[in-house]
Design an enzyme around this catalytic site. Structure first.
Site, mmCIF file in Angstrom:
data_model
loop_
_atom_site.group_PDB
_atom_site.id
_atom_site.type_symbol
_atom_site.label_atom_id
_atom_site.label_comp_id
_atom_site.label_asym_id
_atom_site.label_seq_id
_atom_site.Cartn_x
_atom_site.Cartn_y
_atom_site.Cartn_z
ATOM 1 N N ASP A 451 0.836 -1.210 0.000
ATOM 2 C CA ASP A 451 0.000 0.000 0.000
ATOM 3 C C ASP A 451 0.868 1.255 0.000
ATOM 4 O OD1 ASP A 451 -2.277 1.555 0.186
ATOM 5 O OD2 ASP A 451 -3.022 0.644 2.032
ATOM 6 N N ASP A 521 -10.787 2.085 -3.057
ATOM 7 C CA ASP A 521 -11.326 1.876 -1.712
ATOM 8 C C ASP A 521 -12.848 1.978 -1.727
ATOM 9 O OD1 ASP A 521 -8.986 1.386 -0.438
ATOM 10 O OD2 ASP A 521 -8.756 3.382 0.424
HETATM 11 C C1 DGJ Z 1 -5.805 1.870 2.039
HETATM 12 C C2 DGJ Z 1 -6.187 0.645 1.281
HETATM 13 O O1 DGJ Z 1 -6.673 0.966 0.020
HETATM 14 C C3 DGJ Z 1 -7.209 -0.134 2.117
HETATM 15 O O2 DGJ Z 1 -7.671 -1.245 1.405
HETATM 16 C C4 DGJ Z 1 -6.553 -0.539 3.391
HETATM 17 O O3 DGJ Z 1 -5.513 -1.434 3.132
HETATM 18 C C5 DGJ Z 1 -6.040 0.688 4.130
HETATM 19 N N1 DGJ Z 1 -5.213 1.505 3.292
HETATM 20 C C6 DGJ Z 1 -5.263 0.289 5.360
HETATM 21 O O4 DGJ Z 1 -4.685 1.362 5.981
#
Ligand code: DGJ
Length: 701
Positions: A451, A521
């Site tokens: 990430d 997200d």
């Molecule tokens: C952003 C990601 O896109 C989410 O799926 C998740 O992993 C969060 N970060 C965790 O902090």
């Protein structure tokens, strides 16, 4: 033959299945673009390199449509290469020296500045089967003084002159990535770019140009992308003379690169393609190219994964994850992934990033008991990391405050309470590699979700001389690729997902290091239809992760049925993100049935050809169809957005089937010929708001 050299005219033709791309040397020694588009019969069909279109009140040099467009002389369009020599000269005239062909698909043309020992190599790779051309440039400083590079494009694309250029591109923001936008290109420039350090949610490095009339299955479409995961730029420029030029490469904003004597600088690879069969064909060529040339483990099917992020957020611990793992395995999940919250003192987003040791309170005996349990349930184990970031409240930051991008003594812009590690630095790269290597060596981990949750600000690197600090935009991405390359070499069994707060790092540059992308997200299944549609224009379906999550959805507050959520997520690589502990037995059974069904069609979805039959941008609904290579199976997904005036859903005509074959659908208990399905179509049975249907057709033996 993919590369044709015509000696008497000093010209080259790059030939793909359905396109020709030609350029030649003019009497100034420049490489003039001659043609990109449909195939020509004879060499005499191409214009001569000196036969440039003439315009009033412009010098002959000003009409140049060079393959590189160096900034110098009478060149006023966006430069493909702009630089300053050590003596302050800011003029570049590149002249052809020689060419070489490597293998049967690579053409390298060497150009040299008219005065200085500066060599530029234009490297073309012809991907005949996909109607695509890869292009990048290598810049060599053969002199004895440094030169300063200020703008470096991997490709400068020229198009046939036409009155009605139309641009398609992918833009949006967090939670609304890859939305397809279309607009006419009038005189002037349209800039698509990222200045944020990563690829960005706001704009994606892909474009398409048509003449205002292409549709899914017909019309001429030119398209391409920049294979780079940050600081990219695509400039679409229509000149006063109606020519169109697209420069694709590195962003010149806040960028300079000092090229020392003897050094070489390589631009990102840019990809360009031509189709005379519409946007659907253009997308399919990119999907196939990415599958065969870029993506890792692309011949394997992506497993159904479970991720508890939306269900438990930071509240992960051995007991709760084990409970979820048991339920996940029971419904058919194949890969169990723990997300953020397992390490350091990470109880919320304010603390712990950078401290990559297992949290002893949440996992008193390390990760081993959970991994053992997951594996004993027949699943693989995956883990989330965010290696390029640090919280101010972390041991790492207390030890190395100098490891972040910053300008000394100036206020710092916070975002999600985190700061960006200076991955341009070798010691930071080594730190990241070492902790990741340890994590993967000490634990049996099959999958890493990598990430990256904030943009760069205050991009200073105080230890470097001022004139070298602006290199961080490129050095960071190179550093990231190098860490991933080393990790992949050492841990070939591990798969990686590129995530950046959702879809902030989806591009062809990172593809060779990952198996898949986190698309957004935003897991609202209705919004996802539009995000996924845009994604599908540029990127491969197998790499597109889509999760089923809880309702009301946390982004929009919308409640939809489990069926609708599954149907939306089954259109990519399927993931489950619901709180399985809160699911009733009936819901678990329903979920299990969808996962079972998905497994019977996943090869068709992940590896098949995608047809966008009805766009979510329409008022009516959405229809997307997938057909496998042998045309023995087709999966049709249809979605009604809102029921109005008691109208029935329109018949949907399928594509890509064998007209002579008979197909059977268990959902409809119906037998139909491919021809009938493609000409008369099917009538989906959809009612009320947010209804959906999946209709699978299997060819009868
Ligand atoms: C952003 C990601 O896109 C989410 O799926 C998740 O992993 C969060 N970060 C965790 O902090």
């Amino acid at each position: 033959m993919a590369i044709l050299y015509v000696e008497e005219n000093q010209m080259w033709v790059l030939r793909t299945r359905r396109s020709d791309y030609a350029f030649g040397v003019d009497s100034f020694g420049r490489l003039q673009h001659l043609h990109w588009g449909g195939k020509q019969g004879n060499i005499s069909d191409f214009p001569h390199p000196d036969d440039l279109q003439k315009w009033v009140w412009e010098a002959q040099e000003g009409n140049s449509r060079e393959e590189i467009m160096p900034w110098g002389g009478y060149a006023f369009t966006e430069p493909g290469l702009k630089m300053t020599f050590a003596d302050g000269v800011r003029d570049l005239k590149l002249q052809y020296i020689q060419y070489e062909v490597e293998g049967d698909d690579k053409l390298i043309l060497t150009l040299k500045d008219a005065r200085e020992p500066l060599i530029v190599k234009l490297v073309y790779r012809v991907l005949e089967e996909y109607d695509l051309i890869e292009r990048h440039v290598d810049i060599y400083n053969d002199g004895d003084k440094p030169v300063s590079l200020e703008s470096v494009m991997g490709a400068v694309w020229h198009f046939p002159i036409h009155p009605d250029y139309r641009l398609s591109y992918l833009a949006g923001h967090w939670g609304a990535e890859t939305q397809l936008l279309r607009e006419p290109v009038l005189q002037g420039k349209k800039v698509l770019e990222s200045r944020r350090g990563q690829t960005s949610h706001q704009c994606n490095p892909w474009f398409a140009i048509d003449f205002g009339e292409a549709v899914e299955e017909s019309g001429e479409v030119y398209y391409g992308g920049v294979s780079f995961s940050g600081h990219w730029k695509i400039t679409v420029e229509r000149t006063p003379y109606q020519t169109l030029q697209i420069n694709a490469g590195l962003n010149d904003f806040d960028f300079t690169w000092q090229l020392d004597p003897g050094e070489v600088f390589t631009s990102p690879i840019c990809v360009g393609g031509y189709s005379n069969a519409g946007f659907g064909d253009a997308s399919w060529n990119l999907h196939a190219y990415q599958k065969s040339e870029l993506l890792q483990k692309s011949n394997e099917l992506r497993p159904v994964l479970y991720n508890s992020w939306e269900a438990t957020m930071f509240d992960v611990n051995e007991k709760s994850q084990m409970q979820l793992a048991e339920k996940a395995a029971a419904i058919g999940v194949e890969l169990f992934v723990i997300d953020d919250g397992w390490f350091g003192q990470r109880n919320d987003d304010k603390v712990g990033l950078g401290d990559w040791y297992v949290n002893p309170v949440k996992f008193p005996d390390g990760l081993r008991p959970l991994i053992d349990r997951v594996q004993s349930l027949g699943m693989k184990f995956g883990i989330w990391v965010e290696p390029e970031m640090v919280n101010a409240d972390s041991d790492l930051y207390r030890r190395h405050p100098e490891w972040i991008y910053h300008f000394p003594g100036r206020p710092f812009t916070e975002m999600r309470n985190q700061r960006v590690l200076n991955v341009a630095r070798e010691d930071v790269q080594n730190y990241i590699f070492t902790f990741m290597d340890r994590l993967l060596t000490e634990n049996d981990i099959s999958f890493v979700k990598w990430d990256m949750n904030r943009n760069f600000t205050e991009p200073g690197w105080p230890e470097r001389p001022h004139d070298k600090q602006k290199e961080i935009w490129v050095r960071h991405v190179q550093g990231l690729y190098s860490i991933l390359r080393r990790l992949r070499e050492k841990h070939p069994g591990v798969s990686f997902e590129s995530c950046s707060g959702g879809g902030g790092r989806i591009d062809m540059g990172i593809m060779p290091y990952v198996e898949q992308f986190w698309t957004s997200d935003n897991t609202d299944p209705f919004d996802r239809l539009a995000i996924q549609e845009g994604y599908s224009y540029a990127y491969n379906t197998k790499a597109m992760m889509a999760w089923v999550t809880d309702v009301p959805n946390y982004v929009n507050g919308r409640t939809t049925t489990l069926r609708y959520r599954f149907h939306s997520a089954m259109m990519g690589s399927l993931g489950i993100g619901v709180d399985l502990n809160a699911f009733s037995t009936t819901e678990l059974e329903e979920a299990s049935a969808y996962i079972k069904q998905y497994k019977t069609i996943r090869e068709t979805i992940q590896d098949g050809r995608l047809f966008r039959l009805m766009s979510p941008r329409s008022k009516l609904g959405t229809a997307v169809q997938y057909v496998n290579e042998s045309r023995s199976q087709s999966a049709l997904f249809v979605f009604l957005h809102a029921q109005r005036f008691r109208h029935p859903f329109m018949p949907v005509r399928l594509r890509g089937l064998d007209p002579e074959a008979l197909y059977y659908s268990a959902e409809l208990n119906e037998e139909r010929s491919g021809r009938s399905l493609m000409t008369i179509g099917v009538r989906p049975d959809l009612k009320a708001d947010y209804d959906s249907q999946l209709i699978v057709w299997n060819k009868k033996e």
